[in-house]
Write a protein that holds these residues in place. Structure first.
Motif, PDB file in Angstrom:
ATOM      1  N   ALA A   9     114.097  24.358  83.069  1.00 49.44           N
ATOM      2  CA  ALA A   9     112.652  23.430  82.413  1.00 49.44           C
ATOM      3  C   ALA A   9     112.634  24.884  81.558  1.00 49.44           C
ATOM      4  CB  ALA A   9     111.693  23.863  83.716  1.00 49.44           C
ATOM      5  N   TYR A  10     111.128  24.231  80.560  1.00 51.32           N
ATOM      6  CA  TYR A  10     110.575  25.365  79.578  1.00 51.32           C
ATOM      7  C   TYR A  10     110.384  26.087  79.973  1.00 51.32           C
ATOM      8  CZ  TYR A  10     108.654  26.702  75.145  1.00 51.32           C
ATOM      9  OH  TYR A  10     108.452  27.247  73.803  1.00 51.32           O
ATOM     10  N   CYS A  11     108.809  25.525  81.142  1.00 48.17           N
ATOM     11  CA  CYS A  11     108.135  26.497  81.683  1.00 48.17           C
ATOM     12  C   CYS A  11     108.070  25.867  82.885  1.00 48.17           C
ATOM     13  CB  CYS A  11     106.190  25.967  80.915  1.00 48.17           C
ATOM     14  SG  CYS A  11     105.882  24.641  80.429  1.00 48.17           S
ATOM     15  N   GLU A  12     107.228  25.864  83.512  1.00 49.04           N
ATOM     16  CA  GLU A  12     107.039  26.182  85.556  1.00 49.04           C
ATOM     17  C   GLU A  12     106.078  24.596  85.016  1.00 49.04           C
ATOM     18  OE1 GLU A  12     105.516  28.587  87.555  1.00 49.04           O
ATOM     19  OE2 GLU A  12     107.690  30.204  87.251  1.00 49.04           O
ATOM     20  N   LYS A  13     105.151  23.970  84.139  1.00 57.77           N
ATOM     21  CA  LYS A  13     105.342  22.750  84.192  1.00 57.77           C
ATOM     22  C   LYS A  13     105.987  21.847  83.745  1.00 57.77           C
ATOM     23  CE  LYS A  13     100.418  22.958  83.004  1.00 57.77           C
ATOM     24  NZ  LYS A  13      99.526  22.497  81.946  1.00 57.77           N
ATOM     25  N   CYS A  14     105.191  20.641  84.245  1.00 52.65           N
ATOM     26  CA  CYS A  14     106.305  19.178  84.545  1.00 52.65           C
ATOM     27  C   CYS A  14     105.414  18.376  82.953  1.00 52.65           C
ATOM     28  CB  CYS A  14     106.028  18.248  84.964  1.00 52.65           C
ATOM     29  SG  CYS A  14     106.601  16.888  85.341  1.00 52.65           S
ATOM     30  N   ILE A  15     106.327  18.054  82.348  1.00 48.64           N
ATOM     31  CA  ILE A  15     106.370  17.874  80.782  1.00 48.64           C
ATOM     32  C   ILE A  15     105.044  16.450  80.862  1.00 48.64           C
ATOM     33  CG2 ILE A  15     108.215  15.687  81.456  1.00 48.64           C
ATOM     34  CD1 ILE A  15     108.604  15.791  77.940  1.00 48.64           C
ATOM     35  N   ILE A  16     104.614  15.796  82.109  1.00 44.49           N
ATOM     36  CA  ILE A  16     103.688  14.542  81.783  1.00 44.49           C
ATOM     37  C   ILE A  16     102.518  15.662  81.357  1.00 44.49           C
ATOM     38  CG2 ILE A  16     104.956  13.177  83.104  1.00 44.49           C
ATOM     39  CD1 ILE A  16     103.678  13.811  85.512  1.00 44.49           C
ATOM     40  N   ASP A  17     102.440  16.874  82.501  1.00 41.71           N
ATOM     41  CA  ASP A  17     101.137  17.554  82.030  1.00 41.71           C
ATOM     42  C   ASP A  17     101.026  18.836  81.256  1.00 41.71           C
ATOM     43  OD1 ASP A  17      99.771  16.620  84.883  1.00 41.71           O
ATOM     44  OD2 ASP A  17     100.855  17.877  85.987  1.00 41.71           O
ATOM     45  N   MET A  18     102.207  18.403  80.202  1.00 40.67           N
ATOM     46  CA  MET A  18     101.897  19.658  78.707  1.00 40.67           C
ATOM     47  C   MET A  18     100.804  19.388  78.144  1.00 40.67           C
ATOM     48  SD  MET A  18     105.641  20.831  78.635  1.00 40.67           S
ATOM     49  CE  MET A  18     106.426  21.722  79.653  1.00 40.67           C
ATOM     50  N   ASP A  19     100.408  19.867  77.781  1.00 35.76           N
ATOM     51  CA  ASP A  19      99.755  19.610  76.218  1.00 35.76           C
ATOM     52  C   ASP A  19     100.324  20.491  75.122  1.00 35.76           C
ATOM     53  OD1 ASP A  19      99.407  22.524  76.343  1.00 35.76           O
ATOM     54  OD2 ASP A  19      96.485  22.045  77.129  1.00 35.76           O
ATOM     55  N   ASP A  22     101.014  24.268  75.741  1.00 34.15           N
ATOM     56  CA  ASP A  22     102.615  24.276  76.566  1.00 34.15           C
ATOM     57  C   ASP A  22     103.265  24.397  76.005  1.00 34.15           C
ATOM     58  OD1 ASP A  22     100.797  25.022  79.495  1.00 34.15           O
ATOM     59  OD2 ASP A  22     100.121  22.537  79.034  1.00 34.15           O
ATOM     60  N   SER A  23     103.207  23.297  74.731  1.00 30.45           N
ATOM     61  CA  SER A  23     105.185  23.280  74.022  1.00 30.45           C
ATOM     62  C   SER A  23     104.955  23.725  72.979  1.00 30.45           C
ATOM     63  CB  SER A  23     104.945  21.933  74.022  1.00 30.45           C
ATOM     64  OG  SER A  23     104.052  21.162  73.318  1.00 30.45           O
ATOM     65  N   GLN A  24     103.653  24.460  73.011  1.00 29.38           N
ATOM     66  CA  GLN A  24     103.885  25.448  71.262  1.00 29.38           C
ATOM     67  C   GLN A  24     104.192  24.757  70.764  1.00 29.38           C
ATOM     68  OE1 GLN A  24     106.840  28.810  72.061  1.00 29.38           O
ATOM     69  NE2 GLN A  24     105.192  29.728  73.576  1.00 29.38           N
ATOM     70  N   GLY A  25     103.740  23.413  70.679  1.00 27.75           N
ATOM     71  CA  GLY A  25     103.682  22.354  69.622  1.00 27.75           C
ATOM     72  C   GLY A  25     104.864  22.197  69.489  1.00 27.75           C
ATOM     73  N   GLY A  26     105.746  21.736  69.837  1.00 25.81           N
ATOM     74  CA  GLY A  26     107.123  21.141  70.036  1.00 25.81           C
ATOM     75  C   GLY A  26     106.836  20.625  70.276  1.00 25.81           C
ATOM     76  N   ILE A  27     108.305  19.335  70.875  1.00 28.98           N
ATOM     77  CA  ILE A  27     108.567  18.568  71.720  1.00 28.98           C
ATOM     78  C   ILE A  27     109.194  18.766  72.701  1.00 28.98           C
ATOM     79  CG2 ILE A  27     110.069  15.466  71.807  1.00 28.98           C
ATOM     80  CD1 ILE A  27     109.175  15.391  68.758  1.00 28.98           C
ATOM     81  N   ILE A  28     108.674  18.755  74.330  1.00 28.38           N
ATOM     82  CA  ILE A  28     109.517  18.642  75.059  1.00 28.38           C
ATOM     83  C   ILE A  28     110.409  17.297  75.215  1.00 28.38           C
ATOM     84  CG2 ILE A  28     109.637  19.861  77.341  1.00 28.38           C
ATOM     85  CD1 ILE A  28     109.786  22.019  75.095  1.00 28.38           C
ATOM     86  N   CYS A  29     111.567  17.687  75.999  1.00 26.57           N
ATOM     87  CA  CYS A  29     112.646  16.544  75.864  1.00 26.57           C
ATOM     88  C   CYS A  29     112.923  16.636  78.137  1.00 26.57           C
ATOM     89  CB  CYS A  29     113.820  16.342  75.432  1.00 26.57           C
ATOM     90  SG  CYS A  29     113.474  15.855  73.489  1.00 26.57           S
ATOM     91  N   CYS A  30     112.228  16.417  78.476  1.00 26.15           N
ATOM     92  CA  CYS A  30     112.849  15.690  79.889  1.00 26.15           C
ATOM     93  C   CYS A  30     113.756  14.258  80.478  1.00 26.15           C
ATOM     94  CB  CYS A  30     111.780  15.960  81.047  1.00 26.15           C
ATOM     95  SG  CYS A  30     112.028  15.839  82.639  1.00 26.15           S
ATOM     96  N   ASP A  31     115.212  14.717  80.361  1.00 26.18           N
ATOM     97  CA  ASP A  31     115.549  12.759  80.825  1.00 26.18           C
ATOM     98  C   ASP A  31     114.930  12.517  81.752  1.00 26.18           C
ATOM     99  OD1 ASP A  31     117.223  13.253  78.246  1.00 26.18           O
ATOM    100  OD2 ASP A  31     118.612  14.126  79.628  1.00 26.18           O
TER     101      ASP A  31
END
Length: 53
Positions: A9-19, A22-31
């Motif tokens: 994981a990129y950080c501890e928070k699930c992608i569905i709760d990221m803003d 959290d993503s530092q303006g990037g796109i986070i992918c989770c299959d």
């Protein structure tokens, strides 16, 4: 909030709760989340790394 316990994981928070912060303006992918259409309930049921906190 949903915590992601995946070792990849990129950080501890699930992608569905990221803003943008959290993503530092990037796109986070989770299959897993993508395969479940980012449905919070299904992610909590099916993802072995998801934990509701």
């Amino acid at each position: 909030m949903v915590k992601c316990n995946s070792p990849y994981a990129y950080c501890e928070k699930c992608i569905i709760d990221m803003d943008g912060m959290d993503s530092q303006g990037g796109i986070i992918c989770c299959d897993t989340a993508e395969d479940i259409d980012f449905d919070r309930v299904e992610i909590l049921k099916q993802c072995e790394y998801a934990e509701e906190i």
